[in-house]
Design an enzyme around this catalytic site. Structure first.
Site, PDB file in Angstrom:
ATOM      1  N   LYS A 276     -62.585 -38.587 -68.003  1.00 34.86           N
ATOM      2  CA  LYS A 276     -61.433 -39.304 -68.559  1.00 34.86           C
ATOM      3  C   LYS A 276     -61.189 -38.889 -70.015  1.00 34.86           C
ATOM      4  CE  LYS A 276     -62.340 -43.045 -65.372  1.00 34.86           C
ATOM      5  NZ  LYS A 276     -62.801 -44.424 -65.125  1.00 34.86           N
TER       6      LYS A 276
ATOM      7  N   GLN B 242     -65.938 -49.072 -68.084  1.00 38.53           N
ATOM      8  CA  GLN B 242     -66.376 -48.336 -66.888  1.00 38.53           C
ATOM      9  C   GLN B 242     -67.246 -49.224 -65.994  1.00 38.53           C
ATOM     10  OE1 GLN B 242     -65.465 -45.139 -65.952  1.00 38.53           O
ATOM     11  NE2 GLN B 242     -66.522 -45.608 -64.060  1.00 38.53           N
TER      12      GLN B 242
ATOM     13  N   ASP C 138     -56.485 -49.944 -66.517  1.00 31.79           N
ATOM     14  CA  ASP C 138     -57.080 -49.907 -65.177  1.00 31.79           C
ATOM     15  C   ASP C 138     -56.334 -50.843 -64.220  1.00 31.79           C
ATOM     16  OD1 ASP C 138     -59.078 -48.027 -64.868  1.00 31.79           O
ATOM     17  OD2 ASP C 138     -60.650 -49.299 -65.733  1.00 31.79           O
TER      18      ASP C 138
HETATM   19  C1  BQF Z   1     -62.661 -34.907 -57.606  1.00 35.14           C
HETATM   20  C2  BQF Z   1     -65.264 -44.051 -59.153  1.00 35.14           C
HETATM   21  C3  BQF Z   1     -66.590 -45.144 -57.478  1.00 35.14           C
HETATM   22  C4  BQF Z   1     -66.991 -46.106 -58.385  1.00 35.14           C
HETATM   23  C5  BQF Z   1     -66.543 -46.066 -59.677  1.00 35.14           C
HETATM   24  C6  BQF Z   1     -62.225 -36.113 -59.742  1.00 35.14           C
HETATM   25  C7  BQF Z   1     -63.173 -38.275 -60.180  1.00 35.14           C
HETATM   26  C8  BQF Z   1     -63.836 -38.206 -58.983  1.00 35.14           C
HETATM   27  C9  BQF Z   1     -63.671 -37.114 -58.132  1.00 35.14           C
HETATM   28  C10 BQF Z   1     -63.309 -39.448 -61.082  1.00 35.14           C
HETATM   29  C11 BQF Z   1     -64.383 -42.990 -59.628  1.00 35.14           C
HETATM   30  C12 BQF Z   1     -63.903 -41.926 -58.718  1.00 35.14           C
HETATM   31  C13 BQF Z   1     -64.011 -42.959 -60.964  1.00 35.14           C
HETATM   32  C14 BQF Z   1     -62.880 -36.069 -58.526  1.00 35.14           C
HETATM   33  C15 BQF Z   1     -63.157 -41.867 -61.544  1.00 35.14           C
HETATM   34  C16 BQF Z   1     -62.769 -41.104 -59.292  1.00 35.14           C
HETATM   35  O1  BQF Z   1     -62.447 -33.792 -58.082  1.00 35.14           O
HETATM   36  O2  BQF Z   1     -62.650 -35.132 -56.387  1.00 35.14           O
HETATM   37  C17 BQF Z   1     -62.372 -37.216 -60.572  1.00 35.14           C
HETATM   38  O3  BQF Z   1     -63.642 -39.223 -62.225  1.00 35.14           O
HETATM   39  N1  BQF Z   1     -63.071 -40.745 -60.646  1.00 35.14           N
HETATM   40  C18 BQF Z   1     -64.462 -44.008 -61.822  1.00 35.14           C
HETATM   41  O4  BQF Z   1     -64.164 -44.032 -63.004  1.00 35.14           O
HETATM   42  O5  BQF Z   1     -65.252 -44.973 -61.350  1.00 35.14           O
HETATM   43  C19 BQF Z   1     -65.687 -45.038 -60.066  1.00 35.14           C
HETATM   44  C20 BQF Z   1     -65.731 -44.129 -57.851  1.00 35.14           C
END
Ligand code: BQF
Length: 308
Positions: free
Chosen positions: A68, A111, A134
């Site tokens: 991010k 987060q 968010d």
């Molecule tokens: C990709 C998330 C579960 C729990 C908390 C790119 C992300 C993921 C995959 C990413 C996720 C999942 C995020 C890919 C943010 C998505 O290339 O496939 C980016 O950074 N995500 C989060 O902040 O908290 C989570 C999943």
């Protein structure tokens, strides 16, 4: 206008290459990020500012927050990462209040998941709705339900944007959502039921207590899976020519990758891909869209503050 035509030419070429199969979130997210970057440059030197709070040393959370922050840099946003090894609930609430009142910060994310001694609901409630990029605050959730202008959670917003940019027909389609989380399953089922495009689906929201899950999934024109169980959806659970949105990301150990990890979706991609019309890959599907929509929400928050 020209940029739009160019996007469509690129998409058509890509679809031909991919035999009309892959919903390329990585590519669409790069298009969205470049649109955002252009808008930021136009308003220079003012720029949106995202603040991210990370607590603890969960490896996946670190990766997500870093992604991010990096995305912010790329589009010309300012970002601040507050990383605490540990913090009390009270101190975290105080910090959030400080950021709520900081005119220099447009968007705030905390987060998830949080350590056990911190109540997620309390934290979600503490973030000022206008800075809640968010979209987890009840005010934003409620506005979304009512179809009022609000921050839409980044993952559902990313799914909607992907459907839009690929011009996937949704009107009258049967949409099955697997998983009822507040962050994905619940909001996307509301959004796709709305009387607009994308929307007008007949939505079925399924979960761990659902009976005949296989049959329900196999009846879906649009199947959205947000469960977090690797390869859960097998080819006998999907209908021919359906559209599959795979939100799952499981990190499994792998000796084939540099990082030692690889990402698996909730859908058994290899065995399902020849049966459906469209499918999002993991990685490179919904995940990058989530990041792009977080940026879009942050830009929106900055605009509301009349910075833009
Ligand atoms: C990709 C998330 C579960 C729990 C908390 C790119 C992300 C993921 C995959 C990413 C996720 C999942 C995020 C890919 C943010 C998505 O290339 O496939 C980016 O950074 N995500 C989060 O902040 O908290 C989570 C999943």
């Amino acid at each position: 206008m020209e940029a739009k035509i160019e996007l469509w030419i690129c998409l058509i070429i890509k679809c031909k290459e991919d035999k009309l199969k892959i919903l390329d979130g990585k590519y669409i997210s790069s298009v969205i990020r470049s649109e955002i970057k252009t808008e930021v440059e136009r308003n220079s030197p003012a720029r949106p500012h995202l603040c991210a709070i990370l607590i603890g040393d969960n490896g996946a959370s670190r990766t997500y927050v870093n992604a991010k922050v990096k995305a912010c840099e790329e589009v010309g946003f300012k970002s601040t990462l507050l990383h605490y090894d540990d913090i009390s609930e009270l101190d975290l609430l105080k910090k959030i209040e400080e950021i709520n009142n900081d005119k220099n910060i447009d968007g705030l994310i905390v987060q998830l998941p949080l350590p056990k001694h911190i109540d997620e609901n309390k934290i979600t409630l503490a973030v000022k709705p206008a800075k809640d990029v968010d979209g987890f605050h009840p005010v934003n959730m409620g506005k979304m339900m009512l179809g009022l202008d609000s921050m839409i959670p980044a993952t559902p917003a990313g799914i909607i944007e992907l459907i839009k940019r690929y011009k996937i027909e949704t009107l009258g389609k049967k949409c099955v959502v697997v998983g009822r989380s507040n962050i994905v399953g619940l909001p996307i089922s509301v959004l796709l039921g709305k009387n607009k495009y994308p929307g007008n689906c007949t939505v079925t929201l399924t979960h761990s207590k659902s009976k005949n899950l296989k049959e329900i999934c196999a009846s879906a024109d649009i199947l959205i899976v947000a469960l977090g169980v690797a390869n859960f959806i097998k080819s006998d659970m999907v209908k021919k020519n359906c559209v599959i949105i795979d939100v799952g990301i499981s990190r499994v150990k792998s000796d084939k990758t540099k990082s030692g990890w690889k990402l698996l979706g909730d859908v058994d991609f290899e065995n399902v891909k020849d049966k459906c019309d469209y499918i999002t890959p993991v990685p490179g599907g919904v995940g990058p869209m989530t990041i792009a929509m977080l940026l879009a929400n942050t830009l929106k928050a900055a605009k509301k503050e009349n910075k833009f």
